[in-house]
Design an enzyme around this catalytic site. Structure first.
Site, PDB file in Angstrom:
ATOM      1  N   CYS A   1       0.810  -1.225   0.000  1.00  0.00           N
ATOM      2  CA  CYS A   1       0.000   0.000   0.000  1.00  0.00           C
ATOM      3  C   CYS A   1       0.841   1.271   0.000  1.00  0.00           C
ATOM      4  CB  CYS A   1      -0.933   0.002   1.208  1.00  0.00           C
ATOM      5  SG  CYS A   1      -2.251  -1.225   1.114  1.00  0.00           S
ATOM      6  N   ILE A   2       1.522   1.533   1.099  1.00  0.00           N
ATOM      7  CA  ILE A   2       2.141   2.840   1.297  1.00  0.00           C
ATOM      8  C   ILE A   2       3.253   3.135   0.289  1.00  0.00           C
ATOM      9  CG2 ILE A   2       3.247   4.357   2.982  1.00  0.00           C
ATOM     10  CD1 ILE A   2       1.898   2.729   5.162  1.00  0.00           C
TER      11      ILE A   2
END
Length: 435
Positions: free
Chosen positions: A273-274
């Site tokens: 994700c990040i």
């Protein structure tokens, strides 16, 4: 719409999930526990074989859970995409990586939608869960689904929604079931159907006005974390020059009961994700001529952290009278976060690659990753096995580099027997170079 809502209410609706990984498999579990019949799809036959054998392939989901799901008679899995016509709702949970130019790669999503499109029947619901930029469902998914099927979303021939995954492997205080689930529909009828489906498995569906709003919410969550982690990473490098312990500073700052949320530095960003999602938004922003300076700057800082850590290793070895070339280095941790086996986008792979390029011989220890699985970006490490963490093994390495702070590792033991420890996670106090 009344027909499918009635089927959902009676728990007669079949839920299909494409992608049985860290997002899809927990989702299947919650629908089964909610009493829904679930059909899972994955292109990896090894996953299907494991499920059929009632065995897990994700550490934090035990064999007992897979057995519970299969033995309930509500769950089965297949590689046969011709069966996509069977589910009443199809949830897509496939990867959305970046390509070599750090641009969105939607090929997995697009291919899944093409497979659905040629089998799409009237009244089915299709929901994308994979993280992406605002507009994807409306601009990319909808046309693909309509192209081969001949069905039109505006006519409610089928229903379309976006609901971003919020899975956090290894977390104990929240589960897939208890984390509120944002849901955005292509239109009001799609939103009603999608919300009804998720109520079978999730405690709190959160409706928003559109697919675009739901897509933007997910991007905001991950961009928020990326920017704040970049801030503490930048401060770590500054405070290192000033001979100030950034961990002590954060611990002091977080005693303030308001106005401050603690984020922690590290050797780089990991997970699916990040490190990726904010770049989806910055790429899309170019279409509107809006610069995303915070996102770009955060990305620069976070992606540069492995090089900064390797530089600290080189200086630490130099202080011991050793060159990095020819040194034996033990990397502690291949998973991207503590206490899980999830190594997607882990900065440990970049650390290993950089150290290898400088001529170091690198091995690793990770109690959760006994062997490195195939990685698209790092195929050269496939099959490498974790070394045992013994006194004798520690003493043969010139440096131990702590990349992941697993609770199962005895860091006092590591510091006692290793000649040099470089710590990126504030695990040790003795004989340590902080990086």
């Amino acid at each position: 719409m009344k027909d499918i809502l009635q089927k959902i209410e009676n728990k007669e609706a079949v839920i299909g999930v494409i992608g049985l990984g860290y997002v899809g498999l927990p989702l299947c579990r919650e629908f089964v526990r909610g009493g829904a019949k679930v059909l899972g799809f994955d292109v990896d036959p090894k996953k299907i074989e494991a499920i059929d054998a009632k065995k897990t392939y994700i550490e934090h989901i035990p064999d007992e859970t897979i057995a519970e799901m299969v033995e309930s008679g509500l769950f089965s899995a297949t590689t046969n995409l011709d069966r996509l016509s069977e589910p009443d709702a199809i949830l897509i949970a496939v990867p959305t990586p970046l390509n070599k130019m750090r641009e969105p790669d939607l090929s997995f999503v697009e291919n899944s939608c093409r497979e659905i499109s040629i089998r799409l029947r009237k009244g089915q619901l299709v929901v994308l869960e994979s993280t992406t930029y605002p507009g994807t469902t409306r601009e990319i998914i909808k046309p693909i689904l309509e192209e081969s099927s001949g069905l039109i979303a505006d006519n409610n021939d089928f229903y379309l929604a976006y609901s971003p995954e919020r899975e956090d492997p290894g977390r104990k205080d929240f589960t897939t079931k208890t984390i509120p689930k944002v849901v955005g529909g292509y239109n009001e009828t799609s939103l009603q159907v999608a919300t009804a489906v998720y109520k079978l498995a999730i405690d709190t569906p959160v409706s928003v006005s559109s697919c675009d709003a739901a897509e933007a919410a997910k991007i905001l969550e991950n961009t928020y974390r990326s920017v704040n982690i970049a801030l503490v990473n930048e401060l770590k490098m500054l405070f290192d020059r000033m001979d100030i312990d950034v961990w002590e500073v954060i611990d002091a700052a977080k005693t303030k009961p308001f106005g401050f949320t603690a984020f922690y530095p590290g050797p780089g960003l990991g997970g699916h994700c990040i490190p990726i999602d904010p770049f989806y938004l910055s790429w899309k922003a170019k279409e509107y001529g809006v610069p995303t300076r915070f996102i770009e700057l955060a990305g620069e800082i976070n992606t540069a952290m492995p090089e900064w850590v390797v530089n600290k290793v080189m200086h630490a070895l130099n202080d011991k009278g050793k060159a990095v070339k020819g040194s034996k280095i033990l990397l502690l941790g291949m998973a991207y976060k503590p206490n899980v086996d999830d190594d997607r986008e882990s900065p440990s792979y970049k650390l290993m690659e950089l150290l290898n390029k400088f001529g170091a011989e690198v091995e690793y220890h990770d109690p959760h990753v006994p062997m490195i699985r195939h990685k698209r970006e790092y195929p050269q490490y496939y099959g490498q096995e974790s070394v045992e963490l013994t006194k004798e093994n520690l003493q043969q390495f010139d440096c131990v580099l702590i990349s992941t702070d697993h609770q199962a590792v005895d860091y006092a033991f590591v510091c006692q027997h290793a000649d040099l420890v470089v710590d990126t996670r504030n695990c040790c106090e003795d004989a340590v170079v902080k990086a």
